[in-house]
Write an enzyme that holds these catalytic residues in place. Structure first.
Site, PDB file in Angstrom:
ATOM      1  N   SER A 607       0.823  -1.223   0.072  1.00  0.00           N
ATOM      2  CA  SER A 607      -0.032  -0.093   0.054  1.00  0.00           C
ATOM      3  C   SER A 607       0.950   1.160  -0.004  1.00  0.00           C
ATOM      4  O   SER A 607       1.630   1.465  -0.992  1.00  0.00           O
ATOM      5  CB  SER A 607      -0.847  -0.015   1.107  1.00  0.00           C
ATOM      6  N   ASP A 695      -9.070  -5.708  -4.886  1.00  0.00           N
ATOM      7  CA  ASP A 695      -8.529  -4.472  -4.207  1.00  0.00           C
ATOM      8  C   ASP A 695      -9.435  -3.202  -4.478  1.00  0.00           C
ATOM      9  O   ASP A 695      -9.301  -2.867  -5.675  1.00  0.00           O
ATOM     10  CB  ASP A 695      -7.236  -4.562  -4.231  1.00  0.00           C
ATOM     11  N   HIS A 727      -7.176  -5.800  -0.386  1.00  0.00           N
ATOM     12  CA  HIS A 727      -6.110  -4.864  -0.145  1.00  0.00           C
ATOM     13  C   HIS A 727      -5.153  -5.673   0.844  1.00  0.00           C
ATOM     14  O   HIS A 727      -3.999  -5.793   0.590  1.00  0.00           O
ATOM     15  CB  HIS A 727      -6.579  -3.605   0.154  1.00  0.00           C
TER      16      HIS A 727
END
Length: 752
Positions: A607, A695, A727
């Site tokens: 991320s 995601d 995610h």
């Protein structure tokens, strides 16, 4: 460094078997014939089962003998057993009854059914088929909206479910006419639920990442005696209700309501969404606002005497995670007070501020005046007791071992907690909350130990950025005409004398086995968020890498939680510069001060951690030799129209966000300039990408964009695509496969 594939797989299998501790519930006190007291402690754990490729839940019971001031004796009662198909469970206030929401596979091989069960101490007394009742859609079992709350009288259960949708059918649906039916029957009772035409393909918004099946929540109540379910009325149409519980007199319901107009934004890990505390009166349907309606609130908790409600509060919009305020509403005076304000700067010995996703489900002391919570304190997590009248705070873990402490529950001042460190998997601790004397310390007793994992040493180090790194602003777009990348920060730069500078931490894990002269390769891991934090607790990937022979550097750059609100606020507008330079400064320092191999340094991040890893590859290409990224942000400009959190893209770039925002060309440019894609021409080292197909937060097209750019430039790259994963890439199979591929990629390209 461990390099045999079978040995690495066996190492991962061994470490992944350490269970996580997820919940605890204390039973009623029992007085023995000798006057002593004991109670049962029910705990829930989860563990990865690699053979079944799933997380399994199991429970274990303990007995705690106490005298009201200290734990006299404690120990396990029996062995553990697996929990099957339980979605939610809750003990009644008296401890006599237990409610369980269970999923049951349908015999007709349709979608699974949901049953709400009520158990007494010896048997199941109710089993209600909620699916067959057809009053609502699926019951929410998430920790965002979901709840299962007993009324104080123990006659009703409150929960949240998806609103029932009318059936829809094609305009051209053909069906046999019913015998005796006529056009006049259409409006008669029983005909109102006829399928609607033209509604089949209407788009329904949802609440984003990990909440894609949550759209229109409704509050529902089960009458336990009558086995009847009703959908509660009175919640305004513009609100989505959740986190509900019964009012002190059982005549209504208190809930958090999230605004969903003009459209829904992602809610998971976003404690900045406009929301407020409400009360709906079930007798008259009147809905009353209990808190300010311009903030973000969550996690309301009613005191044992049913007089006060505490809850957490943030500013709406802005950074997704912030230093929160603790607020308290008095049910009878209708007065709201601030118990704890946000803390601008963290100072050792002082309360660091509140940085937590939620208060414990049971957090109040028996006196209905004090409460307990856990929060990040720089790179640790500690437990504090808060006096809601004076605002005084005291650490209950100041004299306990350093690491990560979390409150599981407190009941009758028996406090149950989880503790772990980077080298010690989760353990179960219990203590009696000290009396009102603030000098008293909790005496923690270990109920369930976990042996430390051998071969891992760790420590926390603090870094102060040099003065020129205090406010890293560019006068022009990086990479524009005449621009050159900044020089690496010098490890010899003296710390500034002024106390006004923000500092940050890093946690370094090192293999403790092997010769002292051996130089280990280094894996650098910045966290995601960016407003989150690595606390010194058990983490599977870093522990496994360290056992393989890698040193692992976990960087809590400025903007991380646990360091004060000023640190959080310093990062928006400076992503891609301040956070990148902080990580690079930390790497340079560690390589200078520790005996590590400067020729074998890798980056691993997910991320925003992937955002930083990709930035570092381009801005400091000579430092790193391999990279692994999971669902990375690579181009903020292309992400803004595809993510469930478009506000993140503008806020972290330093731009104002409003629902009707349309960025102008200069703002698009700014977003691109702060993105790793801006530096892709300078990337030379091999990159492994891992993407979750589902995601919603950082859509996989971000990673694909980077993959294609690297392939076009001849950079060695590989992409792993995980269906059914979002995610977090937290599916057991994806997590295990991801670790093995990461380990082999690092071994190959660091020449281990």
């Amino acid at each position: 460094v461990l390099s045999n594939v079978e040995e690495i797989a066996e190492l991962y299998r061994e470490l992944s078997q350490h269970p996580g501790l997820s919940a605890a519930c204390l039973g009623p006190d029992v007085t023995t014939q000798y006057g002593g007291k004991y109670c049962s402690l029910y705990t829930e754990w989860s563990q990865r089962d690699l053979a079944r490729a799933e997380n399994v839940k199991f429970c274990r019971q303990y007995l705690i003998f106490h005298d009201g001031a200290s734990v006299v004796y404690s120990g396990p009662a029996g062995t553990c057993s697996e929990i099957k198909d339980e979605l939610l469970s809750r003990e009644s206030p008296s401890g006599v009854l237990k409610a369980v929401l269970r999923k049951v596979p349908s015999k007709e091989k349709e979608k699974e059914k949901q049953f709400l069960e009520v158990w007494d101490q010896n048997r199941k007394v109710k089993s209600i088929d909620l699916t067959a009742l057809d009053k609502h859609g699926s019951v929410y079992d998430d920790d965002q909206f979901g709840c299962l709350a007993w009324s104080h009288s123990e006659t009703h259960l409150l929960y949240v479910a998806e609103k029932k949708r009318p059936k829809a059918e094609s305009f051209f649906q053909s069906k046999a006419p019913e015998l005796g039916a006529s056009d006049e029957d259409a409006g008669r009772p029983g005909k109102d639920d006829a399928p609607l035409k033209g509604e089949q393909f209407v788009y329904r918004e949802d609440w984003g990442e990990a909440l894609s099946t949550r759209s229109v929540p409704v509050l529902c109540a089960l009458d336990v005696e009558g086995s009847s379910v009703s959908v509660l009325e009175g919640v305004p149409e513009h609100l989505s209700p959740g986190q509900a519980f019964w009012s002190p007199d059982d005549t209504g319901v208190v809930f958090v309501g999230w605004w969903h107009e003009p459209f829904r934004l992602g809610l998971r890990h976003c404690t900045n969404r406009r929301s407020a505390l409400f009360y709906v009166d079930l007798t008259g349907g009147r809905c009353e606002l209990l808190s300010e309606d311009t903030r973000a609130v969550w996690s309301p908790r009613l005191s044992p005497d049913r007089c006060r409600i505490v809850y957490l509060e943030n500013d709406a919009l802005g950074p997704h995670q912030q230093c929160s305020r603790l607020r308290m509403y008095d049910w009878y005076t209708k007065h709201t007070s601030t118990v704890l304000e946000a803390v601008p700067r963290q100072a050792w010995g002082a309360f660091p501020g509140i940085y937590c996703g939620a208060l414990p489900g049971l957090c109040w002391a028996a006196d209905s005046r004090r409460l307990v919570l856990d929060t990040a304190q720089r790179s640790q997590q500690d437990v504090f007791v808060v006096d809601t009248v004076t605002g005084a705070t005291t650490s209950l873990t100041a004299d306990a071992p350093q690491g990560s402490w979390s409150v599981l529950t407190i009941d009758r001042d028996i406090l149950v907690a989880r503790f772990s460190t980077p080298s010690c998997p989760p353990t179960l601790k219990v203590a009696i909350l000290p009396g009102g004397g603030w000098e008293a310390q909790a005496q923690w007793v270990c109920l369930q130990d976990a042996p430390p994992v051998p071969g891992i040493s760790w420590g926390i180090r603090t870094l102060q950025p040099p003065p020129e790194q205090e406010h890293p602003q560019y006068s022009e777009c990086p990479g524009g005409p005449g621009w050159a990348p900044p020089p690496p920060p010098s490890p010899d730069t003296p710390d500034p004398a002024s106390a006004g500078g923000l500092d940050f931490d890093a946690i370094l894990l090192r293999p403790s086995e092997g010769s002292a002269a051996q130089k280990h390769p280094l894996v650098v891991m910045p966290h995601g968020g960016p407003h989150s934090v690595f606390t010194a607790g058990w983490m599977l990937y870093p522990a496994a890498l360290c056992r393989m022979g890698f040193a692992v550097l976990l960087v809590n750059y400025r903007g991380s939680l646990g360091f004060g609100q000023d640190s959080v606020a310093s990062l928006p507008g400076n992503v891609g510069t301040q956070d990148v330079r902080d990580v690079q400064l930390c790497v340079e320092r560690v390589l200078q001060e520790e005996s590590l191999d400067t020729g074998r340094v890798a980056l691993v991040g997910g991320s925003h951690g992937g955002f930083l890893a990709c930035h570092l590859l381009g801005q400091f290409p000579d430092t790193y030799h391999a990279c692994v990224v999971r669902n990375p942000v690579v181009n903020i400009a292309s992400m803004v129209a595809a993510t469930d959190i478009p506000d993140w893209c503008l806020t972290e770039t330093g731009l104002p966000y409003a629902p009707d925002t349309l960025p102008d060309p200069a703002q698009w440019t700014e977003m691109l300039c702060k993105s790793p894609m801006h530096y892709v021409d300078r990337v030379r080292v091999p990159v492994l990408l891992m993407l979750g197909e589902d995601d919603r937060r950082v859509p996989p097209r971000q990673g694909l964009e980077y993959y294609r750019a690297l392939k076009a430039r001849g950079v060695p790259t590989r992409l792993l695509w995980y269906p059914g994963n979002n995610h977090a890439l937290a599916g057991v199979e994806a997590e295990a496969d991801g670790f093995m591929n990461m380990a082999l990629w690092l071994l190959k390209h660091l020449r281990c």
